[in-house]
Design an enzyme around this catalytic site. Structure first.
Site, PDB file in Angstrom:
ATOM      1  N   SER A  84      39.099  40.133  34.619  1.00  0.00           N
ATOM      2  CA  SER A  84      39.736  40.693  35.168  1.00  0.00           C
ATOM      3  C   SER A  84      39.699  41.351  34.559  1.00  0.00           C
ATOM      4  O   SER A  84      38.320  42.576  34.820  1.00  0.00           O
ATOM      5  CB  SER A  84      41.390  40.685  34.553  1.00  0.00           C
ATOM      6  N   ASP A 212      42.070  35.140  44.529  1.00  0.00           N
ATOM      7  CA  ASP A 212      42.449  36.367  44.231  1.00  0.00           C
ATOM      8  C   ASP A 212      43.654  37.310  45.265  1.00  0.00           C
ATOM      9  O   ASP A 212      42.483  37.318  45.768  1.00  0.00           O
ATOM     10  CB  ASP A 212      41.595  36.382  43.262  1.00  0.00           C
ATOM     11  N   HIS A 239      43.982  34.171  40.238  1.00  0.00           N
ATOM     12  CA  HIS A 239      43.845  35.404  39.640  1.00  0.00           C
ATOM     13  C   HIS A 239      43.760  35.259  38.059  1.00  0.00           C
ATOM     14  O   HIS A 239      42.832  35.144  37.366  1.00  0.00           O
ATOM     15  CB  HIS A 239      44.352  36.679  39.173  1.00  0.00           C
TER      16      HIS A 239
END
Length: 261
Positions: A84, A212, A239
């Protein structure tokens, strides 16, 4: 996953609002297969005691990772994995320590290029409305605007966009350990682009997470097209792939370490 890590070293970098603890399942699997694993907390994250207001710049936020790389013995290289927002930490680390990194792995992560400012991928993500931020709280940290905007994910976005394939136990753990963070867009906007000889010279691998909902597959693919990588892998995960699909992720990272380290 065979026990053949041969002491290859993976450094796992977490995303915003979480900490190195988020990799606990993957770290355990990799270590049991013989790999060395370090999962540092960025500043004001995980068990790092600082509050976010004491971390005014992205470089300050990344300092624990930079210190770790700076302390490696001469000649040692690591496989550096960023999840991320952690992709931007990885890019900064690769810019400053390109000779310490066997490969930079972007795990459904923001991946800057080396022609635009480091904020570019974050700005494109925000401008493109790729994410419904739902109950995320974004707040100024100071009246003067000198500190970056703080960010805290709410229960709804955590459940529906970040961990929709995770167990109720994992969701409970994440919610209980989340901390206020920042995307540091304001600070990254005033930084120079990363260089071709630094970050640009490091071999890169991208791991696309196909379910995601936080950084959707379409945006992940756009970043790969904008900044081609050595290799693209796919995992059918949300995610928080390190929690929802730890076996697949551990195998994928072991394969990458075996190929590049």
């Amino acid at each position: 996953m065979a026990d053949n890590g041969c002491n290859k070293h993976l450094v796992l970098v977490h995303g915003a609002c979480i900490g190195g603890w988020s990799y606990f399942k993957v770290a355990a699997r990799l270590r049991s297969a013989g790999y060395r694993v370090t999962a540092p907390d960025m500043a004001a994250s995980g068990v790092d005691p600082r509050p976010m207001r004491d971390v005014p710049t992205f470089r300050d936020y990344t300092a624990p990772l930079l210190g770790l790389l700076g302390s490696l013995p001469p000649g040692e290289k690591v496989v550096l994995v960023g999840h991320s927002l952690g992709g931007v930490n990885v890019a900064l680390a690769a810019e400053l320590f390109p000779d310490k990194i066997a490969a930079a792995v972007f795990l459904c992560a923001f991946m800057p290029d080396h022609t635009s400012r480091p904020s570019h991928v974050l700005e494109k993500f925000i401008e493109g409305d790729w994410l419904d931020w739902m109950d995320t709280e974004m707040k100024p940290q100071d009246a003067e605007g000198k500190l970056p905007t703080s960010m805290m994910f709410g229960p709804q976005i955590t459940r529906e966009k970040l961990l929709q394939l995770c167990s109720p136990e994992d969701l409970t753990l994440v919610r209980s350990l989340m901390r206020v963070s920042s995307m540091f867009v304001e600070d990254l906007q005033v930084q120079q682009p990363f260089s071709k000889g630094g970050y640009g010279s490091v071999r890169k691998v991208y791991i696309v997470c196909k379910q995601d909902l936080a950084i959707p597959e379409g945006f992940q693919r756009w970043m790969i097209e904008s900044n081609p990588v050595e290799e693209v892998n796919e995992i059918d995960a949300d995610h928080c792939v390190m929690l929802s699909r730890p076996d697949e992720l551990a195998r994928c990272l072991a394969d990458i370490a075996d190929s590049y380290a």
